[in-house]
Write an enzyme that holds these catalytic residues in place. Sequence first.
Site, PDB file in Angstrom:
ATOM      1  N   HIS A   7      14.251 -33.242   8.020  1.00  0.00           N
ATOM      2  CA  HIS A   7      14.155 -31.846   7.746  1.00  0.00           C
ATOM      3  C   HIS A   7      15.864 -31.342   7.481  1.00  0.00           C
ATOM      4  CE1 HIS A   7      10.049 -30.681   8.949  1.00  0.00           C
ATOM      5  NE2 HIS A   7      10.065 -31.827   9.577  1.00  0.00           N
ATOM      6  N   GLU A 194       0.646 -34.509  16.000  1.00  0.00           N
ATOM      7  CA  GLU A 194       1.956 -34.116  16.958  1.00  0.00           C
ATOM      8  C   GLU A 194       1.816 -33.331  18.166  1.00  0.00           C
ATOM      9  OE1 GLU A 194       6.727 -33.086  16.608  1.00  0.00           O
ATOM     10  OE2 GLU A 194       5.355 -32.333  15.260  1.00  0.00           O
ATOM     11  N   ASP A 271      13.230 -37.461  11.495  1.00  0.00           N
ATOM     12  CA  ASP A 271      12.945 -36.177  11.769  1.00  0.00           C
ATOM     13  C   ASP A 271      14.215 -34.889  11.692  1.00  0.00           C
ATOM     14  OD1 ASP A 271      11.086 -34.091  11.983  1.00  0.00           O
ATOM     15  OD2 ASP A 271      10.615 -34.145  14.152  1.00  0.00           O
TER      16      ASP A 271
END
Length: 339
Positions: A7, A194, A271
């Site tokens: 991200h 998740e 991530d």
Amino acid sequence: MIDLHLHLDGSIDPEDMPRLAELSGAALPSTRQEELRSLLSVEPDCRNLGEYLEKFQLPLRVLQTGESLEYAVYRLLERLSGQGLCHGEIRFAPQLHLEKGMSQEQAVSAAAAGLLRGIRDFGLSAGLILCCMRGEGNRAENMETVAVAERFLGRGVCALDLAGNEAAYPTYRFADVFRRAGERGIPVVIHAGEAAGAESVRTALELGAVRIGHGIHAASDAELMEILRDRGIFLELCYSSNLQTRAVGLPEEYPLERFLDRGVRATVNTDNVTVSGTSLKREYLLLQERFGLSGEALKGLAINAAEAAFVTEGQRAALKERIDREFPLWLSSGEPKGK
């Protein structure tokens, strides 16, 4: 050597914050690097997803102009190249960058400009994944993200994603958005499994996902594991992040070995480099330490990432050849270990 789940707003380096603030016309609470890092990164005792998500507020504040988005993407590619990566897929939600009057198309155009400049200058391949957002009353914004993804597909953009509060906004609510994406021929990867259970992963597959962001709770469903294996669906695992958000309670509970034993195609990813205080190499080393994986097993995970990447077949072959040749040397240079 390949990070597929990365991200942008969670991977801003503190040293870039003053320049980004200047480009966005935003004020920073501090210009001291130590203080900025504490505002951007979670503590080792992060208690839940809420604390983790607080760390995105400041980066989003300084990513509200085309100039800041282009600079942020360019600088991230520079860091990835310096860390030995050969391919990265950077995701962001264009609808979160409109506070100062940009359109989604302008936001993506700026990010794509930074991406293409970084590819040229730093010698790695890369793509943008545009995130639709889970939420209430934002269907029009999500449909606009689909339209922009179609316009920029092959010109920086490589796929469409769904991100946000999975538990509060179940995946099935966004079926029409991803039906539209499928009609437009846009590759789909969805955050699922998740903050919610295996049923979220099943729904993501029904909506056309060819990769699953995280997907760790699929390990609780034996039938689903067989579906993932048989369809060749790739999971984008993010070990440190999953521990920090308490998606997994303890390191020894992490389901990597279950996926590998069942033939599910797992990949290793960061991530959020800055929020999680990690790097791709660190993630590989942590998994090696926790699960006693051999060098060949780790290289197999890297090869999976090449197989999963949204690239041409020629690019895929080149990535796999480079991993086969360079991965052991890249990993053996070492990096601090942790959990």
